[in-house]
Design an enzyme around this catalytic site. Structure first.
Site, short mmCIF file in Angstrom:
data_model
loop_
_atom_site.label_atom_id
_atom_site.label_comp_id
_atom_site.label_asym_id
_atom_site.label_seq_id
_atom_site.Cartn_x
_atom_site.Cartn_y
_atom_site.Cartn_z
N LEU A 364 77.95 30.55 32.71
CA LEU A 364 78.64 31.58 31.92
C LEU A 364 79.34 30.96 30.73
CD1 LEU A 364 80.21 33.65 34.81
CD2 LEU A 364 78.53 34.48 33.16
N ASP A 483 99.13 29.17 29.93
CA ASP A 483 98.01 29.03 29.00
C ASP A 483 97.45 30.41 28.62
OD1 ASP A 483 96.31 27.72 27.32
OD2 ASP A 483 94.96 26.98 28.88
N1 LIG Z 1 85.55 35.50 36.25
C1 LIG Z 1 84.69 35.35 35.24
N2 LIG Z 1 83.74 36.27 35.02
C2 LIG Z 1 82.87 36.15 34.00
N3 LIG Z 1 82.87 35.11 33.15
C3 LIG Z 1 83.79 34.15 33.32
C4 LIG Z 1 84.73 34.21 34.37
N4 LIG Z 1 85.52 33.13 34.30
C5 LIG Z 1 85.09 32.42 33.24
N5 LIG Z 1 84.05 33.03 32.64
C6 LIG Z 1 83.29 32.54 31.47
O1 LIG Z 1 83.34 31.13 31.47
C7 LIG Z 1 83.87 30.66 30.25
C8 LIG Z 1 84.74 29.48 30.53
O2 LIG Z 1 85.81 29.91 31.34
P1 LIG Z 1 87.15 29.11 31.46
O3 LIG Z 1 86.91 27.84 32.15
O4 LIG Z 1 88.14 30.03 32.05
O5 LIG Z 1 87.50 28.81 29.96
P2 LIG Z 1 88.82 28.13 29.44
O6 LIG Z 1 89.06 26.94 30.29
O7 LIG Z 1 88.48 27.81 28.04
O8 LIG Z 1 89.83 29.18 29.59
C9 LIG Z 1 84.63 31.81 29.68
O9 LIG Z 1 84.59 31.77 28.30
C10 LIG Z 1 83.92 33.03 30.20
O10 LIG Z 1 82.87 33.40 29.33
#
Ligand SMILES: Nc1ncnc2c1ncn2[C@@H]1O[C@H](COP(=O)(O)OP(=O)(O)O)[C@@H](O)[C@H]1O
Ligand SMILES: *[C@@H]1O[C@H](CO)[C@@H](O)[C@H](O)[C@H]1NC(C)=O
Ligand SMILES: *[C@@H]1O[C@H](CO)[C@@H](O)[C@H](O)[C@H]1NC(C)=O
Ligand SMILES: *[C@@H]1O[C@H](CO)[C@@H](O)[C@H](O)[C@H]1NC(C)=O
Ligand SMILES: *[C@@H]1O[C@H](CO)[C@@H](O)[C@H](O)[C@H]1NC(C)=O
Ligand SMILES: *[C@@H]1O[C@H](CO)[C@@H](O)[C@H](O)[C@H]1NC(C)=O
Ligand SMILES: *[C@@H]1O[C@H](CO)[C@@H](O)[C@H](O)[C@H]1NC(C)=O
Ligand SMILES: *[C@@H]1O[C@H](CO)[C@@H](O)[C@H](O)[C@H]1NC(C)=O
Ligand SMILES: *[C@@H]1O[C@H](CO)[C@@H](O)[C@H](O)[C@H]1NC(C)=O
Ligand SMILES: *[C@@H]1O[C@H](CO)[C@@H](O)[C@H](O)[C@H]1NC(C)=O
Length: 675
Positions: A364, A483
């Site tokens: 994702l 954050d």
């Molecule tokens: N629960 C979720 N459902 C759908 N997509 C998700 C979810 N969690 C994260 N993502 C996808 O994964 C990407 C990376 O997530 P994340 O690690 O939370 O990013 P960051 O560390 O930059 O906040 C997000 O940009 C989103 O597109």
């Protein structure tokens, strides 16, 4: 002078006879073996004496022959050797035999008691030839043997009567007389069948009456005395058979395709009439009852078996490797303390299956903590997002997992639900509800794709505010997000904004003093006080929320770049427009002016309040929610409030904080608070 030839001949004849007698002195006229332990026998082929004292003629190997003879020849003649004048001696033999076949009703040919001129049966064949003859010499008078066969196979070529018969053979395998194995009952003279094959030892008597040239064969179960009526009785010209004065006595046997063992348990022999010494039955070695060995591998088996066993071992090794590999593939870390978190723990195997082995097509996105995969849980079919966080240190893991699980208990429609976790070596997996519409920052900042309208944006802002309020106020302990930013806001199916990643910032804290935590967060969202205290607070979350609201309203990143390539904080950029009275200019141009002016200016103004450099001057989340839903009126922003450039301030503050943080605080203390 003339002497009569006779007178001269007599002493010579006497001398000759004397010498002849001496030469023919019998080695033995009688012997008894109650068991063969230590017996001096001439053995050949498979024949051997077992440790128990059994004479084993065949050893359970197929298609072999065995012979056992009394070591010295016996003199069967009385008087001069050769010619018709020779008088044969009577003899009696008694022996106990036993046959152990691998099958109850099928065996190899059998065994025979033999009187033979020679012990050399090297040209004889095994199997149906019983080690006595071969196809070419079968029945030929040059064979010079008399045999009493105990035959367990029907060989039509030899005219065998049954697969359980006794026969008297001369020079070959065709019996002169034969009978089913058995005996005649002394009392009734009735015939009683016996089985050669039923693994029970039985006794056989062979008696030769020289005067009548008659051979009698008698058999009986061990417990019975010798029956009066012989089983077989036939005349034989023994003199012609053995062709000479001396002959060997012994046994011959062979195996065919069935791996049988033929045993002789005891044997006695006596020349010159009278019964053979009786055998002491109670002394006999026991016939091995279960010694029938597994059939010796036949030739094909000998080839197939090693290959098969090699293949088997190979297969085992492969299976072991597979199991190891699978074990390794799905290996998890699990410790006792995790039992309490059981319901929140996922098996790695399930997660592996859910994400199709963490395939790239399921990726994702890649965030600050690691890769995020979409998955469908095997049993429930629930769509989840699995975040793989690489985490090497075991230290502090317990506390962290405890916190993750605690956080998992937080439930709010504006939070991304944490469903559970899984721990592996060097890896932590967090399982969240899947958010079909992805992260907010993608929608805000991607040039192509749908544009969020103002209504959606305002709803998302209000939703996230509720989420933060829940974290700050509605839980028994204050949960700081640390954050808050557009990329941590995910959109569910109804386009509700949901705050994700809460609590995860703590991952950075492990093993460090909580009071000196290093700064967590993202540039542009960091409250100025974090620069010197480094301590997150509700107020620092509020600051970040303010920046987040601006990001949503303006469609710009928290750090903007002007036409000269200089970087400015979005807050300063908006404050500048506020001062110029054209704050609605700051609203995302992609909305093409399609927005509610009052709501837009409310958001802008509230953002500026939240971005106050003094933590105490920022509103609480409770207030923010009230301002957003219009249940409370926003205070006016004073000129003084807008009279500073946050970026300059922060730069100075960071520099000053190195010498004294109180000075910095004093420098900005004259800035009026929001309330
Ligand atoms: N629960 C979720 N459902 C759908 N997509 C998700 C979810 N969690 C994260 N993502 C996808 O994964 C990407 C990376 O997530 P994340 O690690 O939370 O990013 P960051 O560390 O930059 O906040 C997000 O940009 C989103 O597109
Ligand atoms: C039987 O004897 C033969 C020849 O002496 C030998 O090769 C074979 O290994 C023996 N078989 C068993 C089972 O002892
Ligand atoms: C066995 O008998 C033979 C023939 O009588 C003899 O030559 C040999 O020495 C004997 N062996 C033993 C060990 O008694
Ligand atoms: C078996 O008999 C053959 C032929 O007589 C002979 O060559 C061989 O040596 C004998 N083997 C044993 C072990 O006595
Ligand atoms: C018997 O064997 C001898 C020698 O082996 C041979 O000369 C003779 O022809 C054979 N007799 C029969 C009837 O087969
Ligand atoms: C003995 O066994 C044979 C063969 O199995 C059979 O034909 C015969 O009738 C039996 N005789 C008696 C008396 O049981
Ligand atoms: C084998 O047969 C004999 C008689 O022929 C009998 O006495 C004995 O009980 C039988 N043994 C088995 C195990 O059937
Ligand atoms: C052999 O058997 C017959 C009866 O069939 C008997 O008259 C004779 O005495 C027996 N001979 C010996 C040596 O047992
Ligand atoms: C036995 O055989 C020998 C030699 O072959 C012969 O001289 C003798 O006449 C035979 N005896 C009988 C009774 O047939
Ligand atoms: C048979 O052997 C047993 C034990 O070895 C012994 O006690 C008994 O006296 C023997 N019987 C005869 C008749 O030799």
């Amino acid at each position: 002078c003339y002497r009569t030839p006779i007178m001269r001949r007599v002493p010579l004849l006497l001398l000759f006879l004397t010498l002849h007698r001496l030469r023919l002195a019998p080695a033995a006229d009688q012997f008894t073996f109650d068991g063969f332990a230590g017996a001096n026998l001439t053995l050949n082929g498979t024949a051997a004496v077992t440790a128990d004292g059994l004479l084993m003629l065949t050893n359970g190997t197929t298609l072999l022959k065995g012979h056992a003879f009394y070591p010295s020849p016996l003199r069967f003649h009385r008087g001069a050797a050769g010619g018709g004048g020779a008088v044969m001696r009577s003899f009696s033999a008694a022996y106990v035999f036993g046959i152990a076949s691998e099958y109850a009703d099928l065996s190899s040919p059998g065994l025979a008691f033999v009187v033979a001129r020679s012990t050399d049966f090297s040209t004889a064949l095994q199997s149906q030839y019983m080690g006595l003859a071969n196809a070419a010499n079968n029945g030929n008078a040059t064979n010079h043997f008399l045999a009493v066969e105990l035959d367990t196979i029907v060989n039509a070529e030899f005219g065998d009567m049954s697969d359980n018969h006794v026969g008297v053979n001369v020079n070959g395998l065709v019996s002169q007389v034969a009978s089913d194995a058995g005996y005649y009952d002394d009392a009734t003279s009735a015939f009683r069948n016996m089985s050669l094959l039923n693994r029970t030892a039985a006794q056989v008597w062979v008696d030769f009456d020289a005067r009548a040239s008659l051979v009698n064969v008698t058999m009986a179960p061990l417990e019975l005395p010798k029956p009066k009526k012989p089983l077989l009785s036939t005349t034989v010209n023994l003199s012609a058979i053995i062709d000479g004065g001396e002959a060997f006595v012994g046994f011959s046997s062979s195996t065919g395709v069935v791996a049988s063992r033929h045993y002789v348990l005891a044997w006695s022999f006596k020349m010159d009439g009278g019964p053979a010494p009786s055998l002491n039955i109670s002394k006999l070695p026991a016939l091995p009852e279960t010694t029938v060995p597994k059939p010796d591998p036949s030739k094909t088996l000998k080839i197939v078996l090693p290959i098969a066993s090699a293949a088997f071992v190979f297969a085992l090794a492969i299976i072991a490797l597979l199991i190891r590999w699978r074990w390794h593939k799905y290996a998890e870390l699990k410790e006792d303390w995790e039992v309490t978190f059981g319901p929140h723990r996922f098996s790695y195997k399930d997660l592996h299956h859910a994400t199709k082995g963490f395939r790239d097509e399921r990726l994702l996105g890649i965030g600050g903590f690691g890769r995020v995969y979409r998955g469908v849980l095997p049993v429930s079919g629930v769509e989840v997002a699995v975040k793989k966080v690489s985490h090497e240190s075991r230290q502090g893991m317990k506390e962290f997992v405890a916190e993750v699980v605690t956080i998992g208990q937080l439930r709010h429609r504006n939070l991304v639900q944490l469903l559970g976790y899984c721990r592996r070596h060097g890896e932590l997996l967090l399982v969240y509800d899947y958010m079909p519409n992805g992260s907010l920052d993608k929608l805000l900042h991607h040039q192509d794709g749908p544009v969020l309208n103002w209504g959606q944006r305002f709803r998302i802002i209000k939703g996230v505010a509720c989420g933060v309020l829940y974290l700050h106020e509605d839980w028994e302990q204050v949960v700081l997000h640390r954050d808050i930013k557009a990329s941590n806001v995910l959109l569910d199916a109804e386009m509700n904004g949901r705050l994700g990643d809460f609590g995860l910032a703590r991952l950075y804290d492990h093993g460090t003093d909580p009071h000196t935590t290093h700064v967590v967060g993202t540039m542009g969202y960091l409250a100025p006080e974090l620069g010197h205290t480094g301590r997150a607070s509700k107020a620092s979350d509020v600051f970040a929320f303010g920046v987040f609201m601006l990001e949503v309203a303006c469609g710009r990143r928290p750090v903007v770049q002007d036409e000269h390539g200089d970087h400015h904080l979005l807050v300063d950029w908006v404050a500048e427009r506020w001062r110029g009275g054209t704050v609605t200019d700051a609203v995302d141009p992609r909305l093409r002016g399609d927005f509610v002016v009052e709501e837009a200016s409310l958001v802008m103004k509230l953002s500026l309040l939240c971005s106050h450099p003094l933590p105490g001057a920022r509103p609480g989340v409770q207030q923010i929610v009230q301002f957003l839903d219009g249940s409370a009126a926003l205070p006016e922003l004073s000129e003084a409030h807008l009279g500073f450039n946050l970026q300059t301030l922060m730069r100075n503050q960071v520099l000053n904080s190195l010498s004294s943080s109180s000075t910095v605080a004093g420098n900005i203390s004259d800035i009026p608070a929001a309330r």
